[in-house]
Enzyme design. Structure first.
Site, PDB file in Angstrom:
ATOM      1  N   HIS A   1      16.612  -5.773   9.312  1.00  0.00           N
ATOM      2  CA  HIS A   1      16.287  -6.447  10.455  1.00  0.00           C
ATOM      3  C   HIS A   1      17.100  -5.758  11.704  1.00  0.00           C
ATOM      4  O   HIS A   1      16.313  -5.073  12.463  1.00  0.00           O
ATOM      5  CB  HIS A   1      16.692  -7.962  10.790  1.00  0.00           C
ATOM      6  CG  HIS A   1      16.035  -8.876   9.593  1.00  0.00           C
ATOM      7  ND1 HIS A   1      14.637  -9.094   9.495  1.00  0.00           N
ATOM      8  CD2 HIS A   1      16.672  -9.387   8.617  1.00  0.00           C
ATOM      9  CE1 HIS A   1      14.412 -10.048   8.487  1.00  0.00           C
ATOM     10  NE2 HIS A   1      15.586 -10.140   7.890  1.00  0.00           N
ATOM     11  N   ASP A   2      18.222  -5.851  11.589  1.00  0.00           N
ATOM     12  CA  ASP A   2      19.019  -5.585  13.037  1.00  0.00           C
ATOM     13  C   ASP A   2      19.018  -3.920  13.355  1.00  0.00           C
ATOM     14  O   ASP A   2      19.132  -3.464  14.404  1.00  0.00           O
ATOM     15  CB  ASP A   2      20.470  -6.105  12.760  1.00  0.00           C
ATOM     16  CG  ASP A   2      20.495  -7.688  12.929  1.00  0.00           C
ATOM     17  OD1 ASP A   2      21.548  -8.130  12.211  1.00  0.00           O
ATOM     18  OD2 ASP A   2      19.621  -8.181  13.521  1.00  0.00           O
TER      19      ASP A   2
END
Ligand code: RIB
Ligand code: CA
Length: 313
Positions: free
Chosen positions: A243-244
């Protein structure tokens, strides 16, 4: 081109850790002014510990790491040990940090940096709940218009939610803070689950991390092997969704991503849909577009960039 000046606001979290490593490995593209920690995946004492562990793993102990808000603006803290493990950084066996936290509160650091730099020179990169950013904007409204851009991981539309049927974790933990941030006129780029669920650490990609044969490569392989369990069980995914790191990769190579400039509003009233990012993807309302909501990634290009940069550390 000058490297982008950024502040990473984070709740490490294995995927936050990879996002931070990618940023620290890319000085020609990114100047990390500081890392501000927030309660999210695990409580603040652990997120601010983990951020320093990651900086030491990268050999970048000169990076300033600040502790910030230890709870959401208006709700009890919800954490995600079920995904990230008790420490928030389960997987590799990494030493306790030696570098100290920087003096002062993360929110004051964000305000001070925005006031000290010319307007439009700092990009804020939140990778967790938006509590620190919202608190800074409430405490010092004058800094809002000084922010160049916000590139954040959060939300979901076609993918629904990962902590409730409708809400993604970062937004769900502090919906009031997200509402404050999304209501600003700051240009926003959003990396929702719609795109991050395409950035999966498949076995060959994990093998490529391990094949770096460096402490960073092996640690990243171990982090992603640990944190893939949740998504494999829930979604039958082929690996952990990074995700990040989509936020950091966008800063380096925005052409890896595509999406649509749409209106995004945050559900803050109904408990049923609390924290939902209501994205007007089909333009069925007259609400003004306020965010570029990504839904496509060149995943092979993303992992090639990530692996290449991690090899530098
Ligand atoms: O929903 C995924 C997000 O929540 C990621 O930022 C992960 O680190 C957690 O903070
Ligand atoms: Ca995070």
């Amino acid at each position: 081109m000058q490297p982008k000046k950024i502040i990473i606001d984070t709740d490490p979290g294995q995927d936050d850790a990879v996002a931070i490593l990618l940023a620290l490995a890319s000085p020609e593209d990114i100047e990390v002014l500081g890392i501000t920690c927030v309660a999210g995946n695990v409580p603040l004492d652990l997120t601010s510990r983990n951020a320093r562990i990651v900086c030491e793993l990268a050999g970048k102990t000169d990076v300033k790491v600040y502790a910030g808000c230890d709870r959401p603006l208006g709700r009890a803290l919800v954490t995600a040990e079920h995904v990230h493990g008790k420490s928030g950084l389960d997987g590799p066996d990494l030493p306790e940090p030696v570098m100290p936290l920087a003096d002062g509160h993360a929110v004051d650091f964000i305000i001070e940096q925005l006031r000290d730099h010319a307007p439009g020179t700092i990009t804020l990169c939140p990778l967790g709940p938006l509590t620190n950013l919202a608190t800074a904007f409430q405490k010092a409204p004058d800094v809002v218009n000084r922010v160049a851009k916000i590139v954040l991981m959060g939300g979901g539309y076609f993918e629904g939610g990962n902590i409730t049927p409708t809400a993604e974790f970062n937004i769900y933990v502090d919906p009031q803070a997200a509402d404050i941030v999304f209501k600003t006129d700051i240009p926003k780029v959003v990396m929702p689950l719609d795109v991050t669920h395409q950035a999966l650490v498949t076995k060959p990609r994990n093998d490529a991390f391990r094949a770096l044969r460096t402490p960073v490569g092996i640690a990243v392989a171990e982090m992603t092997e640990f944190f893939e369990r949740f998504d494999k069980e829930k979604y039958g995914s082929e690996g952990a969704p990074l995700h990040d790191p989509c936020v950091t990769a966008y800063l380096i190579k925005p052409e890896l991503f595509s999406g649509r400039h749409v209106n995004v509003e945050i559900e803050t009233q109904s408990e049923l849909t609390m924290g939902m990012t209501v994205a007007d993807w089909w333009g069925v309302t007259d609400r003004a577009p306020n965010a570029t909501f990504m839904n496509k990634i060149d995943a092979d290009g993303f992992f090639a960039l990530l692996t290449d940069r991690l090899a530098r550390l």
